[in-house]
Every structure is written in structure tokens, then in C-alpha cells.
Scaffold this active site. Structure first.
Site, PDB file in Angstrom:
ATOM      1  N   LYS A  57      -5.139   2.312   5.605  1.00 21.49           N
ATOM      2  CA  LYS A  57      -5.634   1.238   4.735  1.00 21.49           C
ATOM      3  C   LYS A  57      -5.515   1.600   3.254  1.00 21.49           C
ATOM      4  O   LYS A  57      -5.603   0.720   2.402  1.00 21.49           O
ATOM      5  CB  LYS A  57      -7.076   0.857   5.089  1.00 21.49           C
ATOM      6  CG  LYS A  57      -8.130   1.911   4.819  1.00 21.49           C
ATOM      7  CD  LYS A  57      -9.482   1.443   5.365  1.00 21.49           C
ATOM      8  CE  LYS A  57     -10.581   2.485   5.203  1.00 21.49           C
ATOM      9  NZ  LYS A  57     -11.053   2.627   3.844  1.00 21.49           N
ATOM     10  N   ASP A  58      -5.288   2.882   2.933  1.00 27.97           N
ATOM     11  CA  ASP A  58      -5.105   3.291   1.538  1.00 27.97           C
ATOM     12  C   ASP A  58      -3.668   3.115   1.043  1.00 27.97           C
ATOM     13  O   ASP A  58      -3.406   3.223  -0.155  1.00 27.97           O
ATOM     14  CB  ASP A  58      -5.490   4.772   1.359  1.00 27.97           C
ATOM     15  CG  ASP A  58      -6.970   5.026   1.574  1.00 27.97           C
ATOM     16  OD1 ASP A  58      -7.769   4.086   1.374  1.00 27.97           O
ATOM     17  OD2 ASP A  58      -7.329   6.165   1.932  1.00 27.97           O
TER      18      ASP A  58
END
Length: 299
Positions: free
Chosen positions: A78-79
Site C-alpha cells: 500500500k506504500d
């Protein structure tokens, strides 16, 4: 010769990177050593939304990869920025852990007293929490999981919301008061999944690392991240998306929520796993047609 795995230095990052290293060694016999790297997201005191969110935990690791200091890197998926870097290949997306958000505290969200203080650094979480409980105070916080949970133990906050996967990896899932069903709160695109990256120009390494890949997880997160990319949103934007794979079909749901929680666009679509990217793009287009773009700027 040991493979050098680049990782952020936080306990969460080194724990999940070590799990990847151990799995790779078990499957291929190759020894792996961890190389700790400090990123902008680790040293800045600013909220992620102020930093621009996208890539603040990733860019230094990629620089070390390109410069040859490390052989591969592990990130929380998700980063990752949604824009591809041609120099770098996501060689593997391992089997995903629980994608849901979790509340750490003494009681569930519904049982908190009006005005109770709940900590989270994510506009996506704040927006969806406000839709569930507009009468609570949502406090922006930074720091690792221990720091955040410590604020609850110290009485500064009545609860904090974190990714369930991270709490499980740290062995702290016993402190979860509530797991939010995806009907209540959609996770960040790719939440609970890891990305294993190496240089595109190392086909030997791309092939070696591919043993870690899980096809269902890859398809699901591809669809989720396609929504994010089509909405032109960073990882700090109030966008939630989750794709479930029943073995034949991807069932994708996504939402954009105004930061006050009062307005939202939420839509679902289904399609074959092989068309994950198109599924995400088409769902995002349908959301934009319903006004999702106007909510993006409302935070």
C-alpha cells in the site's frame, strides 16, 4: 553469496522482510541478509498527507536498488506509488495477510463514549470512521505500532486504528478490540500485501523471486491499485478498495469518502482475474461519473 534484502528499519518492516527472507531461503536455498535503510517517511515528523504520501517509504529503497547496494527490497504494497518505474520489477507479491483495519483499545467502536479520542494518521480511515461515528474525536498520529498502541495504554487515546496484518506480524493481534468488516470500512488498496522488488535488468533475480508470488493476491491488488491510479490519488487519499477472489471471479468494491464522512461514492464490479487492471479502471471511471472526483479534493 548472500542476497541483500533492503528494508526499512522499523520493527514492522524488519519483521515482514525477515519472513520473506526465510520463505525465500526455504524455497530456493539462497541465504539472505537484511540491510536496514532509513526513508523520508521514517524521519519526517509531518503527517503523511502533508508529505504527499506516495513513495515516502519507498524511494530510498529504490535508489539503493538502482545503485546496486541491495539485490531486492520488500515494501508494504500500500506504500508503493501506482506509477510504474521501468527500472524496477515487482517480482513477487506473496500471499496476502488479513487486509482489514483493526481497532486497538478496550472496547469496540460502537461502545466508545461520545467524544472519545481515536488515533489514526490516515485520511481514508478518518473519513470512514466519521461515517460510522461522527460524534468521536479523530486524532492524527504518526509513529510505529508500539508508539501508537502506547498512547492507548497511557490513556492519551481511547483507541487507535491500524492494519490488522501488521498487528498479526508483530504478534499483537491479541490487543485487537474490533476487526472492521469491509462492509464497514474498506482498506487501503493493497493493504495486507507485500511487494518484493528487484531491478528489471536482473532477469535471474526476477525468476528466483517469482517463487514467492501468489497469483490470486497479485490479481486482487492489481485491480485495487488500478482504481487508485485511475482516480489519480496518492496513498494518503480517502480511497478504499478491496477485491475478493472466489477462484474464478474478482469481486471489486471501492469507495471515495469526503473527509467529514458525510458523503461517499461506493461502487462494486466483478470480472475475470485475467482482466484485473481493466476491472479497476472501469470501476474508477464509473465512480468519477458519480462525482468521486469532487470528494477527492474535500480533504
Amino acid at each position: 553469496m548472500k542476497l541483500r534484502l533492503g528494508t526499512r528499519k522499523s520493527l514492522m518492516a524488519t519483521t515482514q522482510s525477515q519472513q520473506v527472507a526465510d520463505r525465500l531461503t526455504a524455497l530456493t536455498g539462497r541465504a539472505v541478509e537484511l540491510v536496514g535503510i532509513t526513508t523520508l517517511g521514517d524521519v519526517s515528523k509531518a503527517q503523511l498527507s502533508q508529505l504527499g504520501g506516495t513513495g515516502v517509504f519507498v524511494s530510498e529503497l529504490r535508489t539503493h536498488l538502482i545503485e546496486g547496494d541491495i539485490d531486492f527490497a520488500v515494501h508494504s504494497l500500500k506504500d508503493l506509488p501506482t506509477a510504474a518505474d521501468p527500472q524496477i520489477t515487482i517480482a513477487a507479491i506473496p500471499l496476502r495477510d488479513d487486509p482489514r483495519d483493526a481497532l486497538v483499545g478496550a472496547v469496540k467502536l460502537a461502545d466508545l463514549a461520545p467524544g472519545a479520542r481515536v488515533g489514526t494518521g490516515s485520511p481514508r480511515r478518518i473519513a470512514q470512521l466519521r461515517a460510522l461515528r461522527a460524534d468521536l474525536e479523530y486524532v492524527p498520529i504518526r509513529g510505529n505500532a508500539d508508539t501508537r498502541i502506547g498512547k492507548v495504554a497511557a490513556g492519551e487515546l481511547d483507541g487507535v486504528v491500524l492494519a490488522a496484518a501488521g498487528l498479526t506480524r508483530l504478534g499483537r493481534d491479541g490487543e485487537i478490540a474490533q476487526l472492521f468488516d469491509t462492509d464497514e470500512m474498506l482498506p487501503a488498496p493493497g493493504q495486507g500485501a507485500l511487494a518484493v522488488e528487484c531491478l528489471t535488468g536482473r532477469p535471474d533475480l526476477v525468476e528466483l523471486l517469482s517463487v514467492l508470488d501468489d497469483a490470486r493476491t497479485r490479481a486482487a491488488v492489481t485491480a485495487e491499485r488500478a482504481v487508485l491510479a485511475a482516480l489519480e490519488a496518492g496513498c494518503s487519499a480517502p480511497v478504499g478498495a478491496y477485491a475478493a477472489d472466489d477462484g474464478h471471479t474478482l469481486n471489486l468494491t471501492a469507495t471515495v469518502v469526503a473527509i467529514d464522512g458525510a458523503r461517499a461514492v461506493r461502487k462494486s464490479a466483478s470480472g475475470p482475474r485475467t482482466a484485473a487492471m481493466d476491472l479497476g479502471r472501469e470501476l474508477a471511471a464509473a465512480m468519477i461519473a458519480q462525482g468521486a472526483g469532487t470528494l477527492m479534493g474535500s480533504h
